[in-house]
Every structure is written in C-alpha cells, then in structure tokens.
Design a protein around this motif. Structure first.
Motif, mmCIF file in Angstrom:
data_model
loop_
_atom_site.group_PDB
_atom_site.id
_atom_site.type_symbol
_atom_site.label_atom_id
_atom_site.label_comp_id
_atom_site.label_asym_id
_atom_site.label_seq_id
_atom_site.Cartn_x
_atom_site.Cartn_y
_atom_site.Cartn_z
ATOM 1 N N ASP A 25 0.917 -15.574 1.238
ATOM 2 C CA ASP A 25 0.170 -14.318 1.090
ATOM 3 C C ASP A 25 -1.316 -14.531 1.336
ATOM 4 O O ASP A 25 -1.962 -13.726 2.006
ATOM 5 C CB ASP A 25 0.378 -13.738 -0.318
ATOM 6 C CG ASP A 25 1.784 -13.254 -0.552
ATOM 7 O OD1 ASP A 25 2.477 -12.943 0.436
ATOM 8 O OD2 ASP A 25 2.196 -13.203 -1.726
ATOM 9 N N LYS A 26 -1.857 -15.604 0.799
ATOM 10 C CA LYS A 26 -3.273 -15.902 0.998
ATOM 11 C C LYS A 26 -3.582 -16.178 2.459
ATOM 12 O O LYS A 26 -4.617 -15.744 2.979
ATOM 13 C CB LYS A 26 -3.686 -17.095 0.135
ATOM 14 C CG LYS A 26 -3.649 -16.796 -1.342
ATOM 15 C CD LYS A 26 -3.969 -18.016 -2.155
ATOM 16 C CE LYS A 26 -3.775 -17.734 -3.630
ATOM 17 N NZ LYS A 26 -4.011 -18.906 -4.458
ATOM 18 N N ALA A 27 -2.681 -16.890 3.141
ATOM 19 C CA ALA A 27 -2.883 -17.176 4.565
ATOM 20 C C ALA A 27 -2.816 -15.903 5.395
ATOM 21 O O ALA A 27 -3.601 -15.711 6.330
ATOM 22 C CB ALA A 27 -1.847 -18.177 5.045
ATOM 23 N N ILE A 28 -1.897 -14.994 5.057
ATOM 24 C CA ILE A 28 -1.783 -13.731 5.787
ATOM 25 C C ILE A 28 -3.021 -12.880 5.578
ATOM 26 O O ILE A 28 -3.552 -12.295 6.528
ATOM 27 C CB ILE A 28 -0.496 -12.985 5.365
ATOM 28 C CG1 ILE A 28 0.729 -13.729 5.891
ATOM 29 C CG2 ILE A 28 -0.512 -11.549 5.872
ATOM 30 C CD1 ILE A 28 2.037 -13.185 5.384
ATOM 31 N N ILE A 29 -3.507 -12.813 4.345
ATOM 32 C CA ILE A 29 -4.716 -12.030 4.051
ATOM 33 C C ILE A 29 -5.913 -12.595 4.812
ATOM 34 O O ILE A 29 -6.705 -11.857 5.402
ATOM 35 C CB ILE A 29 -4.972 -11.991 2.530
ATOM 36 C CG1 ILE A 29 -3.924 -11.117 1.844
ATOM 37 C CG2 ILE A 29 -6.363 -11.471 2.223
ATOM 38 C CD1 ILE A 29 -3.957 -11.179 0.337
ATOM 39 N N THR A 30 -6.040 -13.917 4.825
ATOM 40 C CA THR A 30 -7.142 -14.549 5.565
ATOM 41 C C THR A 30 -7.014 -14.297 7.061
ATOM 42 O O THR A 30 -8.017 -14.036 7.737
ATOM 43 C CB THR A 30 -7.184 -16.056 5.272
ATOM 44 O OG1 THR A 30 -7.277 -16.246 3.856
ATOM 45 C CG2 THR A 30 -8.365 -16.706 5.936
ATOM 46 N N ALA A 31 -5.798 -14.342 7.598
ATOM 47 C CA ALA A 31 -5.587 -14.066 9.023
ATOM 48 C C ALA A 31 -5.935 -12.621 9.366
ATOM 49 O O ALA A 31 -6.546 -12.342 10.406
ATOM 50 C CB ALA A 31 -4.150 -14.376 9.409
ATOM 51 N N ILE A 32 -5.568 -11.684 8.497
ATOM 52 C CA ILE A 32 -5.906 -10.274 8.731
ATOM 53 C C ILE A 32 -7.419 -10.087 8.688
ATOM 54 O O ILE A 32 -7.980 -9.378 9.525
ATOM 55 C CB ILE A 32 -5.192 -9.373 7.704
ATOM 56 C CG1 ILE A 32 -3.687 -9.359 7.970
ATOM 57 C CG2 ILE A 32 -5.737 -7.953 7.755
ATOM 58 C CD1 ILE A 32 -2.874 -8.660 6.897
ATOM 59 N N ARG A 33 -8.069 -10.719 7.734
ATOM 60 C CA ARG A 33 -9.534 -10.643 7.669
ATOM 61 C C ARG A 33 -10.170 -11.226 8.927
ATOM 62 O O ARG A 33 -11.155 -10.697 9.440
ATOM 63 C CB ARG A 33 -10.059 -11.379 6.447
ATOM 64 C CG ARG A 33 -9.858 -10.650 5.166
ATOM 65 C CD ARG A 33 -10.424 -11.462 4.031
ATOM 66 N NE ARG A 33 -10.219 -10.808 2.760
ATOM 67 C CZ ARG A 33 -10.326 -11.415 1.604
ATOM 68 N NH1 ARG A 33 -10.647 -12.681 1.549
ATOM 69 N NH2 ARG A 33 -10.121 -10.752 0.495
ATOM 70 N N PHE A 42 -12.258 -8.450 15.876
ATOM 71 C CA PHE A 42 -12.298 -7.158 16.565
ATOM 72 C C PHE A 42 -13.656 -6.495 16.410
ATOM 73 O O PHE A 42 -14.216 -5.948 17.372
ATOM 74 C CB PHE A 42 -11.198 -6.241 16.025
ATOM 75 C CG PHE A 42 -11.215 -4.871 16.621
ATOM 76 C CD1 PHE A 42 -10.766 -4.662 17.916
ATOM 77 C CD2 PHE A 42 -11.694 -3.785 15.897
ATOM 78 C CE1 PHE A 42 -10.793 -3.401 18.479
ATOM 79 C CE2 PHE A 42 -11.722 -2.527 16.446
ATOM 80 C CZ PHE A 42 -11.263 -2.328 17.746
ATOM 81 N N THR A 43 -14.225 -6.565 15.218
ATOM 82 C CA THR A 43 -15.529 -5.949 14.988
ATOM 83 C C THR A 43 -16.636 -6.694 15.721
ATOM 84 O O THR A 43 -17.562 -6.075 16.248
ATOM 85 C CB THR A 43 -15.823 -5.887 13.481
ATOM 86 O OG1 THR A 43 -14.707 -5.305 12.817
ATOM 87 C CG2 THR A 43 -17.044 -5.054 13.192
ATOM 88 N N ILE A 51 -20.663 -8.188 9.837
ATOM 89 C CA ILE A 51 -19.274 -8.621 9.709
ATOM 90 C C ILE A 51 -19.183 -10.127 9.524
ATOM 91 O O ILE A 51 -18.301 -10.620 8.815
ATOM 92 C CB ILE A 51 -18.422 -8.132 10.897
ATOM 93 C CG1 ILE A 51 -16.941 -8.093 10.523
ATOM 94 C CG2 ILE A 51 -18.603 -8.994 12.105
ATOM 95 C CD1 ILE A 51 -16.588 -7.076 9.517
ATOM 96 N N LEU A 52 -20.111 -10.878 10.113
ATOM 97 C CA LEU A 52 -20.137 -12.322 9.877
ATOM 98 C C LEU A 52 -20.457 -12.631 8.418
ATOM 99 O O LEU A 52 -19.823 -13.494 7.801
ATOM 100 C CB LEU A 52 -21.169 -12.986 10.782
ATOM 101 C CG LEU A 52 -20.639 -13.577 12.069
ATOM 102 C CD1 LEU A 52 -21.783 -14.119 12.910
ATOM 103 C CD2 LEU A 52 -19.641 -14.657 11.804
#
Length: 94
Positions: free
Chosen positions: A15-23, A29-30, A75-76
């Motif tokens: 879950d933590k890896a997925i959240i970090t990947a989404i972030r 993208f931004t 964003i950075l």
C-alpha cells in the motif's frame, strides 16, 4: 479529494509503495504540464502586436513562464515534503 493518498496505521508495504508511486505520477504529470506551459510562452508570434505596442504580449508571456516554473517548484516541494514525512514516519516506527 485525494484522501486515499494519506497513510493509515494498517497500511502494508505494498500500500505504501502504491501510494508513493501515485504521488510520483502526479508529480511527474504536473512537472511536465508546468514545463510545457513555460515552454509555450516562448513559442509563436506576438499575441497582440497592435495593442499597447506589444506590452500586453510581454506581460502574458512572463506570467505564463512564472506560473509554469512556479508550478514545477511547488510540486517538487510537495513531493519532497511528503516523501520526507513518509521516511520520518518509517524511521520513527522502527
């Protein structure tokens, strides 16, 4: 809006890896959008050459560059801040 990006106490490593990947994808993208906005400010002929002798064009282009690079910087900072918070949370729990 993005409440699913917040960590919960019962999150697993996946879950933590997925959240970090989404972030990371949101940040990427931004960053690309901000760069393209700043790059678009330097393209093409003057926007309105007969209005205010080109001064309107200068203001629009400079504001697009500032907004584009400001978006990249913001964003950075957001991504690094959340990443540091996650690392701190991981270190404090172990």
């Amino acid at each position: 809006m993005l409440k699913f990006l917040k960590h919960k106490r019962d999150d697993t490593c996946v879950d933590k890896a997925i959240i970090t990947a989404i972030r990371f994808m949101i940040a990427g993208f931004t960053m690309v959008s901000g760069y393209l906005l700043a790059f678009a400010a330097t393209m093409g002929p003057p926007i309105a050459p007969y209005i205010w002798n080109g001064n309107l064009d200068f203001g629009i282009r400079i504001s697009m560059i500032i907004i584009g690079f400001g978006l990249c910087a913001a964003i950075l900072i957001w991504f690094v801040w959340t990443l540091c918070a996650d690392i701190y949370r991981f270190i404090s729990r172990t």
